[in-house]
Design a protein around this motif. Structure first.
Motif, short mmCIF file in Angstrom:
data_model
loop_
_atom_site.label_atom_id
_atom_site.label_comp_id
_atom_site.label_asym_id
_atom_site.label_seq_id
_atom_site.Cartn_x
_atom_site.Cartn_y
_atom_site.Cartn_z
N GLU A 205 0.80 -1.23 0.00
CA GLU A 205 0.00 0.00 0.00
C GLU A 205 0.83 1.28 0.00
O GLU A 205 0.29 2.37 -0.13
N TYR A 206 2.15 1.15 0.15
CA TYR A 206 3.01 2.34 0.14
C TYR A 206 3.25 2.76 -1.30
O TYR A 206 3.77 2.00 -2.10
N LYS A 207 2.87 3.97 -1.63
CA LYS A 207 3.03 4.50 -2.99
C LYS A 207 4.12 5.58 -3.03
O LYS A 207 4.33 6.21 -4.04
N SER A 208 4.81 5.79 -1.91
CA SER A 208 5.84 6.82 -1.82
C SER A 208 7.04 6.47 -2.69
O SER A 208 7.33 5.30 -2.94
N SER A 209 7.75 7.51 -3.09
CA SER A 209 8.99 7.29 -3.85
C SER A 209 10.06 6.77 -2.91
O SER A 209 9.94 6.86 -1.68
N GLU A 210 11.13 6.24 -3.48
CA GLU A 210 12.23 5.75 -2.68
C GLU A 210 12.80 6.87 -1.81
O GLU A 210 13.06 6.68 -0.62
N LYS A 211 12.95 8.06 -2.38
CA LYS A 211 13.49 9.20 -1.63
C LYS A 211 12.60 9.55 -0.44
O LYS A 211 13.09 9.79 0.66
N ASP A 212 11.29 9.57 -0.66
CA ASP A 212 10.36 9.88 0.43
C ASP A 212 10.42 8.83 1.53
O ASP A 212 10.35 9.16 2.72
N MET A 213 10.56 7.57 1.14
CA MET A 213 10.65 6.50 2.13
C MET A 213 11.96 6.61 2.92
O MET A 213 11.96 6.43 4.15
N ILE A 214 13.05 6.92 2.23
CA ILE A 214 14.33 7.09 2.92
C ILE A 214 14.24 8.25 3.90
O ILE A 214 14.69 8.14 5.05
N ASP A 215 13.63 9.36 3.48
CA ASP A 215 13.46 10.51 4.38
C ASP A 215 12.61 10.16 5.59
O ASP A 215 12.91 10.58 6.71
N ALA A 216 11.55 9.38 5.39
CA ALA A 216 10.68 8.98 6.49
C ALA A 216 11.43 8.11 7.50
O ALA A 216 11.28 8.28 8.72
N VAL A 217 12.25 7.19 7.01
CA VAL A 217 13.02 6.33 7.91
C VAL A 217 14.10 7.15 8.61
O VAL A 217 14.30 7.03 9.82
N LYS A 218 14.75 8.00 7.87
CA LYS A 218 15.85 8.79 8.42
C LYS A 218 15.38 9.78 9.48
O LYS A 218 15.97 9.89 10.55
N ASN A 219 14.30 10.50 9.19
CA ASN A 219 13.84 11.58 10.06
C ASN A 219 12.63 11.24 10.92
O ASN A 219 12.23 12.03 11.76
N GLY A 220 12.01 10.10 10.66
CA GLY A 220 10.80 9.72 11.37
C GLY A 220 9.58 10.28 10.67
O GLY A 220 9.66 11.25 9.93
N LYS A 221 8.45 9.65 10.92
CA LYS A 221 7.20 10.11 10.32
C LYS A 221 6.05 9.57 11.15
O LYS A 221 6.01 8.37 11.47
N ASN A 222 5.12 10.44 11.49
CA ASN A 222 3.99 10.08 12.34
C ASN A 222 4.50 9.40 13.61
O ASN A 222 5.27 10.00 14.35
N MET B 35 6.48 6.75 13.77
CA MET B 35 7.77 6.08 13.58
C MET B 35 8.89 7.03 13.97
O MET B 35 8.95 8.16 13.49
N LYS B 36 9.77 6.54 14.84
CA LYS B 36 10.88 7.39 15.28
C LYS B 36 11.97 7.44 14.21
O LYS B 36 12.08 6.56 13.35
N ALA B 37 12.77 8.50 14.28
CA ALA B 37 13.88 8.68 13.34
C ALA B 37 14.94 7.61 13.58
O ALA B 37 15.27 7.30 14.72
N MET B 38 15.46 7.05 12.50
CA MET B 38 16.47 6.01 12.62
C MET B 38 17.87 6.52 12.26
O MET B 38 18.84 5.77 12.36
N SER B 39 18.00 7.79 11.86
CA SER B 39 19.29 8.30 11.42
C SER B 39 20.38 8.27 12.49
O SER B 39 21.52 8.03 12.15
N PRO B 40 20.08 8.46 13.76
CA PRO B 40 21.20 8.35 14.69
C PRO B 40 21.69 6.90 14.84
O PRO B 40 22.85 6.65 15.10
N LYS B 41 20.79 5.96 14.63
CA LYS B 41 21.13 4.54 14.82
C LYS B 41 21.69 3.90 13.56
O LYS B 41 22.57 3.04 13.65
N LEU B 42 21.18 4.29 12.40
CA LEU B 42 21.57 3.66 11.13
C LEU B 42 22.26 4.67 10.22
O LEU B 42 21.92 5.85 10.22
#
Length: 103
Positions: free
Chosen positions: A61-78, A80-87
């Motif tokens: 169901e995710y229709k986001s672009s790869e860049k948007d998904m990377i940004d969401a994982v990196k910075n957090g979204k809703n 979901m916590k940001a993973m950039s300090p860990k990864l």
């Protein structure tokens, strides 16, 4: 003597095969399993409880672009916590690439 040598050869082949299977997992799959699977599910489909509590959708169901998904994982979204300090950026990209294969 021949039976012993044959047994040792079979054992050696088994150990080699088992060892190579451990390396079959991609880097993205390993990062996903360690950091994302608990909420997004092993196949990209979250459990009903997590889906409702965290508002997590199945991978299909995710229709986001790869860049948007990377940004969401990196910075957090809703929720979901940001993973950039860990990864690292490379780990995040690998995990997103793997997640996108689960569609």
């Amino acid at each position: 003597m021949t039976k012993t040598i044959r047994s040792m050869a079979v054992l050696a082949a088994t150990v080699c095969l088992a060892g190579s299977m451990g390396f079959a997992q991609s880097a993205g799959e390993a990062v996903y399993k360690a950091n994302c699977q608990s909420c997004h599910g092993s196949t990209g489909t979250p459990s009903a409880g997590i889906a409702k509590m965290m508002d997590v959708k199945p991978a299909a169901e995710y229709k986001s672009s790869e860049k948007d998904m990377i940004d969401a994982v990196k910075n957090g979204k809703n929720k979901m916590k940001a993973m950039s300090p860990k990864l690292t950026d490379a780990q995040i990209k690998d995990a997103v690439d793997y997640f996108r294969t689960l569609k």
